[in-house]
Design a protein around this motif. Structure first.
Motif, PDB file in Angstrom:
ATOM      1  N   SER A  60      -3.534   7.306  -1.320  1.00 28.31           N
ATOM      2  CA  SER A  60      -4.202   6.631  -2.236  1.00 28.31           C
ATOM      3  C   SER A  60      -5.377   6.940  -2.435  1.00 28.31           C
ATOM      4  CB  SER A  60      -4.254   5.121  -1.694  1.00 28.31           C
ATOM      5  OG  SER A  60      -4.841   5.379  -0.394  1.00 28.31           O
ATOM      6  N   PHE A  99       9.662  -2.395   1.403  1.00 30.01           N
ATOM      7  CA  PHE A  99       9.347  -1.284   0.221  1.00 30.01           C
ATOM      8  C   PHE A  99       9.635  -2.010  -1.170  1.00 30.01           C
ATOM      9  CE2 PHE A  99      10.384   1.353   3.957  1.00 30.01           C
ATOM     10  CZ  PHE A  99       9.465   2.272   4.011  1.00 30.01           C
ATOM     11  N   GLU A 145       3.830   8.859  -1.195  1.00 28.69           N
ATOM     12  CA  GLU A 145       3.445   8.853  -2.672  1.00 28.69           C
ATOM     13  C   GLU A 145       3.467   7.324  -2.893  1.00 28.69           C
ATOM     14  OE1 GLU A 145       2.264  10.231  -4.971  1.00 28.69           O
ATOM     15  OE2 GLU A 145       2.229  12.338  -4.468  1.00 28.69           O
ATOM     16  N   TRP A 146       3.064   6.750  -4.326  1.00 27.53           N
ATOM     17  CA  TRP A 146       2.912   5.545  -4.672  1.00 27.53           C
ATOM     18  C   TRP A 146       4.414   5.097  -4.822  1.00 27.53           C
ATOM     19  CZ3 TRP A 146       5.815   4.418  -9.172  1.00 27.53           C
ATOM     20  CH2 TRP A 146       6.030   5.540  -9.863  1.00 27.53           C
ATOM     21  N   THR A 147       5.369   5.797  -5.100  1.00 26.54           N
ATOM     22  CA  THR A 147       6.846   5.571  -5.315  1.00 26.54           C
ATOM     23  C   THR A 147       7.556   4.797  -3.930  1.00 26.54           C
ATOM     24  OG1 THR A 147       7.476   7.549  -4.089  1.00 26.54           O
ATOM     25  CG2 THR A 147       7.359   7.467  -6.650  1.00 26.54           C
ATOM     26  N   HIS A 148       6.545   4.878  -2.777  1.00 28.44           N
ATOM     27  CA  HIS A 148       7.004   4.159  -1.665  1.00 28.44           C
ATOM     28  C   HIS A 148       6.074   3.043  -1.160  1.00 28.44           C
ATOM     29  CE1 HIS A 148       9.982   7.053  -1.919  1.00 28.44           C
ATOM     30  NE2 HIS A 148      10.861   6.641  -1.089  1.00 28.44           N
ATOM     31  N   ALA A 149       5.399   2.472  -1.980  1.00 32.88           N
ATOM     32  CA  ALA A 149       4.663   1.536  -1.751  1.00 32.88           C
ATOM     33  C   ALA A 149       5.327   0.631  -0.984  1.00 32.88           C
ATOM     34  CB  ALA A 149       4.136   0.492  -2.813  1.00 32.88           C
ATOM     35  N   HIS A 150       4.613  -0.123   0.323  1.00 30.54           N
ATOM     36  CA  HIS A 150       5.357  -0.985   1.198  1.00 30.54           C
ATOM     37  C   HIS A 150       4.299  -1.949   1.745  1.00 30.54           C
ATOM     38  CE1 HIS A 150       3.904   2.509   3.353  1.00 30.54           C
ATOM     39  NE2 HIS A 150       3.785   1.708   4.445  1.00 30.54           N
ATOM     40  N   HIS A 190       0.706  -1.196   0.063  1.00 30.81           N
ATOM     41  CA  HIS A 190       0.002   0.052  -0.014  1.00 30.81           C
ATOM     42  C   HIS A 190       0.833   1.207   0.048  1.00 30.81           C
ATOM     43  CE1 HIS A 190       1.009  -0.637   4.088  1.00 30.81           C
ATOM     44  NE2 HIS A 190       0.866   0.674   4.397  1.00 30.81           N
ATOM     45  N   THR A 191       0.041   2.408  -0.251  1.00 31.84           N
ATOM     46  CA  THR A 191       0.886   3.684  -0.244  1.00 31.84           C
ATOM     47  C   THR A 191      -0.147   4.364   0.816  1.00 31.84           C
ATOM     48  OG1 THR A 191       1.680   5.714  -1.520  1.00 31.84           O
ATOM     49  CG2 THR A 191      -0.468   4.480  -2.163  1.00 31.84           C
ATOM     50  N   GLU A 192       0.862   5.461   1.301  1.00 31.62           N
ATOM     51  CA  GLU A 192       0.035   6.388   2.477  1.00 31.62           C
ATOM     52  C   GLU A 192      -0.762   7.574   1.667  1.00 31.62           C
ATOM     53  OE1 GLU A 192       0.243   5.488   5.519  1.00 31.62           O
ATOM     54  OE2 GLU A 192       1.658   3.784   4.959  1.00 31.62           O
TER      55      GLU A 192
END
Length: 199
Positions: A127, A153, A173-178, A123-125
């Motif tokens: 969204s 990540f 952002e989506w760049t840090h989906a985890h 997930h991303t924070e």
């Protein structure tokens, strides 16, 4: 507060700031708060509500006005330490200095995971419209975990193992989906929340 180096095989920056906050006794005080406040404990929820197929934890949500309560001094101390980390983060990325002037911290969560539990979904924070005001996420691991319980990540193939006091700040952002990997033994505690535009 000491810098903490995240080892990675990737030469590109991952934009995840990391430090070890001190004194570590702050972590113990926050864990004690969690365990003493049974009435505040709830099933963990995301912006979409409670779904243990996505997030399986027990949480306490705390609002900013609760921080000023005389018995909650440990939270004031914690956020003083977190702000020191944040100041270093924006020094490292100067573009953020102007942006940072209009940001604040709102409600935040204490979370407990038992063996077999974790935040399962990548997930991303940020969204949805409801979470679009979030700029950064922060998280501090409140205890050491030996088996499982790491934060992964996915875009960076980066796995961070919980260590008492280890504090992370990263873009929402989506760049840090985890996701949180499954806890295999022990009990995992974290404090986490967001640094966001004022609503």
């Amino acid at each position: 507060m000491k810098n903490f180096i995240i080892n990675t095989n990737n030469l590109n920056p991952h934009f995840i700031g990391s430090w070890t906050i001190e004194p570590l006794s702050i972590c113990d005080e926050i864990i004690n708060y969690f365990e003493l406040n049974l009435a505040k404990q709830r099933n963990g929820r995301t912006i979409d509500g409670v779904n243990t197929n996505f997030k399986d934890s027990i949480d306490i949500r705390i609002t900013p006005k609760e921080i000023v309560h005389p018995s909650n001094e440990m939270f004031r101390t914690y956020f003083e330490k977190l702000f020191e980390c944040y100041k270093q983060y924006i020094e490292e990325w100067p573009f953020l200095k102007d942006l940072a002037q209009g940001l604040e911290i709102g409600s935040f969560n204490l979370q407990r995971y038992l063996p077999g539990q974790h935040f399962k979904k990548i997930h991303t924070e940020r969204s949805s419209i409801e979470s679009s005001h979030r700029v950064f996420a922060f998280m501090t691991y409140l205890n050491n975990i030996e088996k499982g319980g790491s934060t992964y990540f996915s875009h960076y193939d980066l796995e961070i193992q919980p260590k008492k006091g280890l504090t992370l700040i990263w873009p929402a952002e989506w760049t840090h989906a985890h996701r949180g990997n499954i806890l295999k033994s022990g009990t995992k505690y974290i404090i986490t929340g967001w640094i966001h535009f004022a609503k």
